[in-house]
Design an enzyme around this catalytic site. Structure first.
Site, PDB file in Angstrom:
ATOM      1  N   PRO A  55      52.492  76.609  68.521  1.00  0.00           N
ATOM      2  CA  PRO A  55      53.273  75.702  69.376  1.00  0.00           C
ATOM      3  C   PRO A  55      52.457  75.128  70.524  1.00  0.00           C
ATOM      4  O   PRO A  55      52.669  75.445  71.698  1.00  0.00           O
ATOM      5  CB  PRO A  55      54.401  76.604  69.874  1.00  0.00           C
ATOM      6  CG  PRO A  55      53.762  77.969  69.950  1.00  0.00           C
ATOM      7  CD  PRO A  55      52.808  78.008  68.785  1.00  0.00           C
ATOM      8  N   CYS A  56      51.531  74.249  70.187  1.00  0.00           N
ATOM      9  CA  CYS A  56      50.615  73.714  71.199  1.00  0.00           C
ATOM     10  C   CYS A  56      51.335  72.905  72.272  1.00  0.00           C
ATOM     11  O   CYS A  56      50.798  72.730  73.362  1.00  0.00           O
ATOM     12  CB  CYS A  56      49.495  72.926  70.557  1.00  0.00           C
ATOM     13  SG  CYS A  56      50.010  71.620  69.477  1.00  0.00           S
ATOM     14  N   HIS A  57      52.549  72.472  72.009  1.00  0.00           N
ATOM     15  CA  HIS A  57      53.308  71.741  73.030  1.00  0.00           C
ATOM     16  C   HIS A  57      53.650  72.634  74.218  1.00  0.00           C
ATOM     17  O   HIS A  57      54.015  72.138  75.272  1.00  0.00           O
ATOM     18  CB  HIS A  57      54.587  71.137  72.429  1.00  0.00           C
ATOM     19  CG  HIS A  57      55.567  72.142  71.946  1.00  0.00           C
ATOM     20  ND1 HIS A  57      55.414  72.805  70.731  1.00  0.00           N
ATOM     21  CD2 HIS A  57      56.710  72.616  72.497  1.00  0.00           C
ATOM     22  CE1 HIS A  57      56.434  73.635  70.570  1.00  0.00           C
ATOM     23  NE2 HIS A  57      57.227  73.547  71.632  1.00  0.00           N
TER      24      HIS A  57
END
Length: 107
Positions: A55-57
């Site tokens: 979940p790079c966000h």
């Protein structure tokens, strides 16, 4: 490639950030044992091989700002994803780190 081990450690840490929380690039760098490589955390996330799993966000800048060039659609998309998880914003472009920062690795 020399970065593969570093990148994989970054992905492992980012996968642990709970829904509704964020970490900073520098925080992730410290958690992988490379405290001076916050910029390289960004490179790793830009190359995310497992979108939807890593979940790079949930990774933001040290001041809580979201990424102008969010790799998956711009900062508006990043904001929508974070708000959908319950992340609190201080203003249009900054996460309220006092409320939504993942405490891992913070002294």
């Amino acid at each position: 490639m020399a970065n593969e081990g570093f990148f994989e450690r970054v992905y492992e840490v980012v996968e642990q950030i709970p829904e509704g929380m964020v970490a900073t690039y520098g925080q992730v760098a410290r958690l992988v044992g490379e405290p001076r490589k916050a910029r390289f955390v960004g490179y790793a996330l830009h190359s995310n091989p497992r979108p939807g799993i890593v979940p790079c966000h949930r990774v933001v800048f040290a001041d809580g700002s979201i990424c102008e060039g969010f790799a998956f659609g711009g900062k508006e998309v990043q904001r929508v994803l974070l708000e959908g998880e319950g992340v609190v914003f201080a203003d249009d472009d900054h996460v309220d780190l006092s409320v939504s920062r993942w405490p891992a690795g913070l002294a």
